[in-house]
Design an enzyme around this catalytic site. Structure first.
Site, short mmCIF file in Angstrom:
data_model
loop_
_atom_site.label_atom_id
_atom_site.label_comp_id
_atom_site.label_asym_id
_atom_site.label_seq_id
_atom_site.Cartn_x
_atom_site.Cartn_y
_atom_site.Cartn_z
N HIS A 188 -68.97 -36.75 2.70
CA HIS A 188 -67.87 -36.36 3.57
C HIS A 188 -67.40 -37.49 4.46
O HIS A 188 -66.26 -37.51 4.92
CB HIS A 188 -68.25 -35.12 4.38
CG HIS A 188 -68.14 -33.89 3.54
ND1 HIS A 188 -69.22 -33.34 2.90
CD2 HIS A 188 -67.07 -33.15 3.19
CE1 HIS A 188 -68.81 -32.30 2.20
NE2 HIS A 188 -67.52 -32.17 2.36
N ARG A 295 -60.23 -28.54 6.71
CA ARG A 295 -61.69 -28.36 6.75
C ARG A 295 -62.08 -27.97 8.18
O ARG A 295 -62.36 -28.82 9.01
CB ARG A 295 -62.40 -29.64 6.33
CG ARG A 295 -62.28 -30.00 4.86
CD ARG A 295 -63.02 -31.30 4.56
NE ARG A 295 -63.33 -31.50 3.16
CZ ARG A 295 -62.56 -32.19 2.31
NH1 ARG A 295 -61.44 -32.73 2.72
NH2 ARG A 295 -62.92 -32.33 1.04
N ARG A 331 -59.63 -23.39 5.56
CA ARG A 331 -60.89 -23.00 4.96
C ARG A 331 -61.86 -22.62 6.07
O ARG A 331 -62.00 -23.36 7.04
CB ARG A 331 -61.46 -24.17 4.15
CG ARG A 331 -62.84 -23.85 3.60
CD ARG A 331 -63.33 -24.94 2.69
NE ARG A 331 -63.83 -26.08 3.43
CZ ARG A 331 -64.27 -27.19 2.84
NH1 ARG A 331 -64.21 -27.30 1.53
NH2 ARG A 331 -64.74 -28.19 3.55
N GLU A 430 -65.74 -23.75 -6.61
CA GLU A 430 -66.48 -25.02 -6.54
C GLU A 430 -67.92 -24.87 -7.01
O GLU A 430 -68.73 -25.77 -6.83
CB GLU A 430 -66.40 -25.62 -5.14
CG GLU A 430 -66.79 -24.69 -4.01
CD GLU A 430 -66.63 -25.33 -2.63
OE1 GLU A 430 -66.50 -26.55 -2.51
OE2 GLU A 430 -66.66 -24.55 -1.65
N ASN A 453 -65.09 -31.66 -5.89
CA ASN A 453 -66.21 -32.48 -5.41
C ASN A 453 -67.52 -31.74 -5.63
O ASN A 453 -68.48 -32.27 -6.18
CB ASN A 453 -66.07 -32.79 -3.91
CG ASN A 453 -64.70 -33.33 -3.56
OD1 ASN A 453 -64.05 -33.91 -4.41
ND2 ASN A 453 -64.26 -33.15 -2.34
N ASP A 454 -67.54 -30.49 -5.19
CA ASP A 454 -68.76 -29.70 -5.39
C ASP A 454 -68.89 -29.21 -6.82
O ASP A 454 -69.99 -29.14 -7.36
CB ASP A 454 -68.82 -28.52 -4.40
CG ASP A 454 -69.36 -28.96 -3.05
OD1 ASP A 454 -70.33 -29.72 -3.03
OD2 ASP A 454 -68.77 -28.58 -2.02
N ARG A 464 -74.04 -35.16 -4.77
CA ARG A 464 -72.92 -36.04 -4.47
C ARG A 464 -73.24 -37.04 -3.36
O ARG A 464 -72.51 -38.00 -3.16
CB ARG A 464 -71.67 -35.21 -4.13
CG ARG A 464 -71.81 -34.40 -2.86
CD ARG A 464 -70.71 -33.36 -2.75
NE ARG A 464 -69.61 -33.79 -1.93
CZ ARG A 464 -68.67 -32.97 -1.42
NH1 ARG A 464 -68.71 -31.66 -1.70
NH2 ARG A 464 -67.72 -33.40 -0.68
C1 PEP Z 1 -64.79 -29.76 -2.78
O1 PEP Z 1 -65.98 -29.44 -2.87
O2 PEP Z 1 -64.13 -30.24 -3.71
C2 PEP Z 1 -64.08 -29.60 -1.49
C3 PEP Z 1 -62.78 -29.75 -1.39
O3 PEP Z 1 -64.82 -29.30 -0.39
P1 PEP Z 1 -65.77 -30.36 0.36
O4 PEP Z 1 -65.49 -31.73 -0.20
O5 PEP Z 1 -65.44 -30.27 1.80
O6 PEP Z 1 -67.13 -29.87 0.05
MG MG Z 2 -66.89 -28.25 -1.34
#
Ligand code: PEP
Ligand code: MG
Length: 554
Positions: A188, A295, A331, A430, A453-454, A464
């Site tokens: 992040h 976020r 979110r 996700e 991402n997740d 990650r």
């Molecule tokens: C993701 O997981 O793609 C996402 C947008 O949320 P974050 O990166 O905040 O976990």
């Molecule tokens: Mg995520």
């Protein structure tokens, strides 16, 4: 001149002095004291100074955010006036003949554990306050700050690594770039750097030394190169490179006001990902069609205690108003894993990425969830808000969420509070579980937003955050792209819209594929919007389909 090589994770060139941030270790020295009365006096002076600081903070908070929100500082003052707390410090100093810092540290730990073990959730939450006030006194005693104050000039921050909670505390107006020894491209902190449009290089390992603090530095966020005390030729070259990059960004701005439409007439929404109210400005400057991901957990990370309903309401209202009728998808809290706030007192976990995070915490601690939902619904009358829930894995979770949402709406209605009845409710896709049952989930909600991402981390079983696995983390993996295609089809079969808000949405190598899949919205960091618009406008979806762009994903 010294040249370092790391990994560029946020584009751009930064030129300035580096300030190396050394995290307070928290190790407290213990030594013997002869004059215990004088030592207690030293503690007493620090305590009174901390109370003065809290008075100032209280008055400032009353003026800026209101009396209810300011109460936290009043409560911290009460804690510092508590007889048992002061007696504990006094007794440790006089009985063990030790220094005030050590006595304070011991007292903090005892009181922290006492509160943390209480049954009552509210009292448990006070454990973090004990830590907070004790740290305030400790800083005065040891004459140290948080370590994040660099001076009056804008600077490049160097660090071993930065946690999201540390990154959000940085004054963005003073920040030129990031250079860290560790970290991963999908953490992040890297995402925050990209979202803020600040050049960043990570993974410099031992090449980056704290003694470079105060030296001139150039960061090349494209190549991952760093120059310490650059020679004249390199400085000139990079001044030129920076100007060219600025010019290129200016040229892209000519696309402002134009449609995100392909050569063969397909439209797509291009929205912005933001993490802070100040990012709304950059969403507007970059001509975002709306906000596809706010976020909200960063509000929690910036605070030392649960943000109140009013405090959150002001933030959501202000973003809704700033976006002036454009859609803003907020979110709900996605805390846990790498995003930790002390006051949540989340027990240490073996496997935090697969642990107690996001919607799991909200469904477990419903007071926290309801406070946020109330703030969101109250703010909904000031613009066009939509609400999205993270880390969903089952239909039962979604039904439970909808039940809580209904309760909140009923409460607000009975209190005579205005709210928009038709706020869209969506979920993030996700987890592989959510992708695989997206046909069922699509019947429960108004939209999907794919968190690549997740989804990458959970599909490929790759943390990650883990720097060692960077080369294995492959969001172009066909397993991922097949899942995305499946989710898009399931959404459309049930008449709902679907977007992508993970970092992959800005990956221009896949724009053609996403357009061919029929994705309705791409939500990306503000600085990536114009380049994406250009790519969309140059794409011919029918041609891409004929050329077999989706053949591998059917
Ligand atoms: C993701 O997981 O793609 C996402 C947008 O949320 P974050 O990166 O905040 O976990
Ligand atoms: Mg995520």
């Amino acid at each position: 001149m010294i040249i370092l090589k790391g990994k560029g994770v946020s584009d751009g060139i930064a030129i300035g002095k580096m300030f190396f941030y050394e995290r307070q270790t928290g190790d407290v020295e213990k030594y013997e004291i002869e004059d215990t009365a004088a030592e207690y006096e030293r503690f007493e002076k620090a305590r009174l100074k901390a109370i003065d600081e809290l008075d100032v903070l209280y008055n400032k908070a009353v003026e800026e955010i209101g009396e209810d929100e300011a109460m936290i500082f009043d409560m911290h003052k009460m804690m510092l006036d508590d007889e048992d707390y002061c007696d504990s410090v006094k007794n440790i100093i006089s009985e063990e003949k030790v220094n005030a810092e050590y006595a304070l540290e011991q007292t903090k730990n005892t009181f922290y554990e006492l509160f943390a073990s209480m049954d009552d959730e509210y009292m448990r939450g006070r454990a973090a306050d004990i830590k907070d006030v004790s740290t305030r006194v400790m800083k005065i005693l040891t004459n140290s700050g948080s370590g994040l104050e660099a001076g009056d000039e804008p600077f490049i921050i160097g660090a071993d690594d930065l946690m999201p909670s540390e990154t959000v505390q940085l004054d963005k107006a003073m920040l030129l770039g990031f250079a860290t020894m560790h970290g991963s491209s999908n953490s992040h902190t890297a995402i925050l750097a990209r979202m803020m449009g600040i050049p960043a290089v990570i993974s410099l390992k031992e090449q980056l030394k704290p003694e470079y603090s105060g030296k001139d530095m150039i960061i090349d966020g494209f190549t991952g190169e760093i120059y310490i005390e650059p020679d004249e030729r390199t400085s000139k070259l990079y001044e030129q490179k920076r100007k060219e990059y600025e010019l290129q960004k200016e040229m892209l701005k000519q696309l402002a006001g134009m449609d995100n439409v392909t050569l063969d007439g397909r439209r797509i929404d291009v929205f912005a990902n933001i993490g802070h109210i100040s990012d709304a400005e950059s969403a507007i400057v970059n001509d975002a069609g709306g906000v596809g991901l706010f976020r909200s957990e960063f509000i929690y990370l910036e605070n030392t205690d649960y943000p109140t309903e009013n405090q959150q309401f002001e933030v959501y209202k202000s973003i809704a108003e700033k976006m002036n009728g454009k859609k803003v998808v907020i979110r709900t809290l996605d805390i846990g894993a790498d995003k930790q706030a002390d006051y949540f007192s989340i027990p240490k976990e073996e496997n935090p990425a697969m642990g107690y995070r996001a919607i799991r915490i909200c469904l477990d601690r419903q007071l926290v969830f309801k406070t946020q939902l109330r703030a969101l619904f109250r703010a909904s009358v000031y613009g066009h808000l939509a609400i999205m829930f993270p880390m969903i894995t089952s239909v039962a979770e979604v039904r439970k969420i909808k039940q809580i949402v209904d309760e909140v709406k009923r409460e607000l209605a009975s209190e005579g509070c205005a709210f928009d009845e038709n706020v869209e409710l969506g979920i993030m896709i996700e987890t592989p579980a959510a992708a695989m049952i997206s046909d069922l989930l699509a019947q429960e909600v108004d939209f999907f937003s794919i968190g690549t991402n997740d989804l990458t981390q959970y599909t490929l079983a790759i943390d990650r955050q883990n720097q060692m696995l960077e080369s294995f983390y492959d969001p172009h993996h066909p397993a991922l792209l097949r899942m995305i295609k499946m989710v898009v089809d399931n959404a459309h079969n049930h008449g709902i819209w679907v977007g992508i808000c993970g970092e992959l949405g800005a990956d221009l190598e896949l724009t053609e594929t996403f357009l061919a899949m029929g994705v309705d919205e791409l939500s990306v960091r503000p600085s990536a919007i114009f380049a994406l618009r250009k790519k969309v406008r140059e794409t011919d979806v029918s041609k891409s389909l004929k050329a077999g762009v989706l053949n591998d994903y059917i």
